[in-house]
Motif scaffolding. Structure first.
Motif, PDB file in Angstrom:
ATOM      1  N   GLU A   1       0.764  -1.103   0.018  1.00  0.00           N
ATOM      2  CA  GLU A   1      -0.042  -0.032   0.127  1.00  0.00           C
ATOM      3  C   GLU A   1       0.769   1.243  -0.016  1.00  0.00           C
ATOM      4  O   GLU A   1       0.103   2.410  -0.030  1.00  0.00           O
ATOM      5  CB  GLU A   1      -0.895   0.029   1.065  1.00  0.00           C
ATOM      6  N   HIS A   2       2.229   1.277   0.121  1.00  0.00           N
ATOM      7  CA  HIS A   2       2.879   2.437   0.215  1.00  0.00           C
ATOM      8  C   HIS A   2       3.298   2.693  -1.139  1.00  0.00           C
ATOM      9  O   HIS A   2       3.949   4.066  -1.518  1.00  0.00           O
ATOM     10  CB  HIS A   2       4.241   2.034   0.885  1.00  0.00           C
ATOM     11  N   ARG A   3       2.955   2.150  -2.466  1.00  0.00           N
ATOM     12  CA  ARG A   3       3.464   2.354  -3.606  1.00  0.00           C
ATOM     13  C   ARG A   3       3.151   3.884  -4.067  1.00  0.00           C
ATOM     14  O   ARG A   3       4.267   4.603  -4.490  1.00  0.00           O
ATOM     15  CB  ARG A   3       2.685   1.442  -4.661  1.00  0.00           C
ATOM     16  N   HIS A   4       2.095   4.328  -4.218  1.00  0.00           N
ATOM     17  CA  HIS A   4       1.868   5.914  -4.650  1.00  0.00           C
ATOM     18  C   HIS A   4       2.731   6.624  -3.746  1.00  0.00           C
ATOM     19  O   HIS A   4       3.215   7.793  -4.357  1.00  0.00           O
ATOM     20  CB  HIS A   4       0.263   6.225  -4.312  1.00  0.00           C
ATOM     21  N   PHE A   5       2.806   6.468  -2.453  1.00  0.00           N
ATOM     22  CA  PHE A   5       3.525   7.424  -1.483  1.00  0.00           C
ATOM     23  C   PHE A   5       4.908   7.343  -1.945  1.00  0.00           C
ATOM     24  O   PHE A   5       5.761   8.475  -1.797  1.00  0.00           O
ATOM     25  CB  PHE A   5       3.051   7.396  -0.210  1.00  0.00           C
ATOM     26  N   GLU A   6       5.672   6.408  -2.215  1.00  0.00           N
ATOM     27  CA  GLU A   6       7.033   5.984  -2.311  1.00  0.00           C
ATOM     28  C   GLU A   6       7.038   6.763  -3.827  1.00  0.00           C
ATOM     29  O   GLU A   6       8.168   7.462  -3.942  1.00  0.00           O
ATOM     30  CB  GLU A   6       7.343   4.410  -2.561  1.00  0.00           C
TER      31      GLU A   6
ATOM     32  N   ILE B   1       5.562   9.296  -5.100  1.00  0.00           N
ATOM     33  CA  ILE B   1       5.514  10.698  -4.737  1.00  0.00           C
ATOM     34  C   ILE B   1       6.849  11.280  -4.086  1.00  0.00           C
ATOM     35  O   ILE B   1       7.334  12.155  -4.362  1.00  0.00           O
ATOM     36  CB  ILE B   1       4.060  11.250  -4.106  1.00  0.00           C
ATOM     37  N   ALA B   2       7.351  10.591  -3.100  1.00  0.00           N
ATOM     38  CA  ALA B   2       8.126  11.083  -2.589  1.00  0.00           C
ATOM     39  C   ALA B   2       9.664  10.842  -3.239  1.00  0.00           C
ATOM     40  O   ALA B   2      10.482  11.906  -3.376  1.00  0.00           O
ATOM     41  CB  ALA B   2       8.592  10.101  -1.219  1.00  0.00           C
TER      42      ALA B   2
ATOM     43  N   ILE C   1       4.317  17.849  -2.477  1.00  0.00           N
ATOM     44  CA  ILE C   1       2.807  18.176  -3.092  1.00  0.00           C
ATOM     45  C   ILE C   1       2.475  19.595  -2.815  1.00  0.00           C
ATOM     46  O   ILE C   1       2.252  20.082  -1.626  1.00  0.00           O
ATOM     47  CB  ILE C   1       1.784  17.127  -2.036  1.00  0.00           C
ATOM     48  N   ARG C   2       1.929  20.390  -3.594  1.00  0.00           N
ATOM     49  CA  ARG C   2       1.228  21.613  -3.515  1.00  0.00           C
ATOM     50  C   ARG C   2       0.019  21.647  -4.089  1.00  0.00           C
ATOM     51  O   ARG C   2      -0.689  22.794  -3.931  1.00  0.00           O
ATOM     52  CB  ARG C   2       2.482  22.686  -4.233  1.00  0.00           C
TER      53      ARG C   2
END
Ligand code: WTA
Length: 651
Positions: A340-345, A347-348, A381-382
């Motif tokens: 479940e970390h995929r998108h946040f990884e 993004i970061a 993220i903005r």
């Protein structure tokens, strides 16, 4: 359609810092109000035209609009060549991330070479402007290259979501009479290769509507799995396109040349081929992408999580962002693979600054827990966006806090396959956004909420619920339904024929502050995880099973997916003795196979009868009450109210 539940009293203006750097502000509304056509002409000037237009709008053939009449431009040149010519060839257009973890960074110069090769190959096949091409591909770079190569040549593409069944693919291929199908050997789904070429083979082998129009199948190698091969018809992308010259001279297309057809569900079982054209579509896609996402070329890293099989992928992965020289993420896989970390990884890792997703995704993140995004540095993220269905205020606030760091504006964007581009949204540098409201029409766009007779509800107490109508033509509006002008007229224009308004099919409300709240569909179209599915389509898949005598399908509220598909079926005498649990499993599988796994019913109830009016119409409203466990609404027009006792007993 859901009704407003909780009163929303909070609102979130942009920070002074955000407002100061924003692309758009109050002046944009003023300019559009002063002279709408001059405003749109100004927006069209963000594109490069080979021949200038003579007239901004010709509405004399209403309801079929012509925008930028007489103008000529090439969409691919606008999305690729001109950026390279302006010295941005080395800028990354696409950071592509494959599900297994492989990556490709594609610059604008790379994209130009790839699109040119594909255009040269398509030309060598004898395809000419006006021919149709079906694209049935996963989220691989070749999908975008193929779309742009079609646009470059004036070939009208019809992208079919790679999750659709062979039956669904075949009906779309037949309806548009596509000469070429572009597909892949397979697609990665949670670590496993799933066949795609095999689905094309099945589609092309089944009996269709008339003589098969497809001459060639072009196959991208993605998973490396074995595929059956039809000599003379099937060719590999890497053996054909890749061998072509990377140079190609493009020609301007008429502003009204059909750019693409995209099928969407309507109220009948047959999907509608929504037709979009060139100049107006690209103008509004680019305009909205620039202002709604406050996009800064060369600075922002933009990510729209849609699939190119849907309109959001067309307008906000391909045409809008590339016309605006975006650098964007294109991710092939599912959000929870390997975890479940995929998108946040992503993004970061890639410092994503603009993230555009669907409410169902936000609610899924909520379910997974706030600790997951919290484990990553999301400070890049903005701006956040939402699309596809109403976003409930709770999910909106969670999104802002947990992904937007309590600072990023959220743009809740209302639009449809038919509108081509965003119609209503906050302007992020200006609007004090309310959680759950699309807020209002963008500069240059006009919308009203009216009652059955067309009376404006804007001046009421802010509670009245009515229908959303678009009372002025807009540049990216559909130009019709492929091959069916009568259905175009009936579906969108007959309802308010006297006024000449477009009926959107959504219920809405304008609150006391003038903010628009879109409440959902008022027709027999369901919205499941942001995907439009018609009740009639699922019903027809169900009755296609030999054990089903009759079926009625409704969309019932669902905490994660917005709506869930609930079916009520009457079995035939032959099937009546079968084990109900087995029948239900079989029917669910049947719908997945016939349409797509996205149309698989959440619940199927076997019932002895269906509630009908005296004229024989199934009363879906009452079935929805049953599906959602509510007290029954008005049953006075029902033939036999007692059927409910029987339905309740089984449901
Ligand atoms: C719904 C997707 C509320 C609506 C771009 C519309 C929304 C249908 C929103 C179109 C939103 C889309 N708020 N409802 N921000 N965005 N919808 O054609 O019911 O797949 O009519 O286009 O989705 O779905 P479509």
């Amino acid at each position: 359609m859901s009704t407003p539940t909780e009163p929303v009293t909070d609102a979130y203006p942009p920070s002074a810092e955000f407002a100061a750097q924003a692309n758009g502000g109050a002046a944009l509304y003023e300019a559009a109000a002063a002279d709408r056509e001059a405003f749109w002409a100004e927006q069209a000037r963000r594109l490069s035209w080979d021949t200038p237009w003579e007239q901004v709008l010709d509405w004399s053939g209403a309801p079929v609009a012509k925008w930028f009449v007489g103008g000529k431009l090439n969409v691919a040149v606008n999305c690729v060549d001109r950026h390279v010519a302006a010295g941005f060839g080395d800028q990354v257009a696409i950071h592509w991330i494959g599900e297994p973890g492989d990556t490709r960074d594609i610059t604008y110069a790379d994209l130009l070479a790839e699109v040119s090769r594909a255009a040269n190959y398509f030309t060598s096949l004898g395809l000419v402007a006006g021919d149709r091409v079906a694209i049935y591909l996963p989220m691989v770079p070749e999908a975008i290259v193929a779309m742009l190569a079609c646009a470059r040549l004036g070939l009208t593409h019809s992208v079919v979501f790679a999750g659709f069944s062979p039956t669904a693919l075949r009906s779309r291929v037949d309806d548009a009479r596509a000469r070429l199908v572009i597909t892949a050997d397979g697609q990665w789904r949670r670590g496993k290769p799933a066949g795609l070429k095999s689905a094309v083979d099945e589609a092309l082998a089944m009996p269709g509507d008339g003589e098969l129009s497809v001459e060639q199948v072009l196959v991208v190698r993605r998973t490396g799995q074995d595929v059956p091969w039809t000599a003379g018809r099937d060719v590999w992308w890497h053996e054909t396109v890749a061998e072509q010259s990377p140079e190609h001279t493009a020609m301007g297309m008429d502003a009204e040349h059909p750019l693409f057809i995209l099928y969407t569900s309507g109220t009948t079982g047959k999907p509608k081929g929504i037709v979009h054209t060139t100049g107006g579509y690209l103008t509004q896609a680019a305009y909205t992408h620039h202002y709604v996402f406050d996009h800064k070329p060369g600075v922002d890293v933009y990510w729209c999580t849609a699939d190119i099989g849907w309109v959001t992928g067309h307008s906000y992965i391909v045409y809008g962002p590339l016309a605006n020289r975006a650098t964007q993420i294109v991710y092939e896989g599912t959000p929870n693979y390997p975890d479940e970390h995929r998108h946040f990884e992503i993004i970061a890792d890639r410092r994503v600054s603009i993230y555009y997703t669907a409410p169902t995704m936000v609610r899924t993140f909520m379910k997974w827990g706030a600790e997951i995004p919290a484990a990553h540095d999301l400070s890049s993220i903005r701006l956040l966006g939402s699309v596809g269905e109403p976003i409930n205020p709770e999910a909106w606030r969670w999104y802002r806090t947990n992904i937007g760091g309590d600072r990023a504006p959220i743009v809740d964007t209302w639009w449809q396959t038919e509108t081509g581009a965003i119609m209503m949204s906050p302007l992020p540098g200006l609007t004090a956004a309310k959680p759950g409201a699309a807020m209002g029409p963008l500069p240059g766009i006009a919308a009203q909420v009216v009652d059955e007779d067309g009376h404006d509800l804007a001046d009421g107490d802010g509670e009245a619920v009515g229908y959303l109508v678009l009372d002025q033509p807009w540049p990216a509006m559909l130009r019709g339904i492929w091959g069916d002008p009568q259905r175009y007229q009936e579906t969108y224009w007959d309802r308010y024929a006297e006024q000449g308004w477009y009926f959107a099919g959504d219920g809405a409300r304008i609150d006391a502050d003038g903010a628009y709240w879109v409440l959902g569909r008022v027709d027999d179209v369901m919205n499941v995880s942001g995907h439009r599915i018609s009740t009639a389509e699922v019903e027809s898949a169900l009755v296609g099973h030999s054990g089903v005598a009759e079926a009625a399908v409704v969309g019932a509220s669902d905490a994660t997916t917005g709506q869930g598909i609930v079916a009520f079926v009457i079995l035939t005498a032959d099937a009546a003795d079968a084990d109900p649990a087995t029948v239900v499993q079989e029917l669910k599988a049947e719908v997945s196979k016939e349409i797509s796994p996205i149309a698989r019913p959440r619940d199927i109830h076997i019932v002895p009868e269906l509630p009908k009016t005296r004229s024989g119409k199934i009363m879906r409203r009452l079935l929805r009450d049953v599906a959602e466990g509510r007290e029954l609404g008005d049953t006075s027009t029902l033939v036999d109210p007692a059927v409910f006792d029987a339905i309740r007993a089984q449901a």
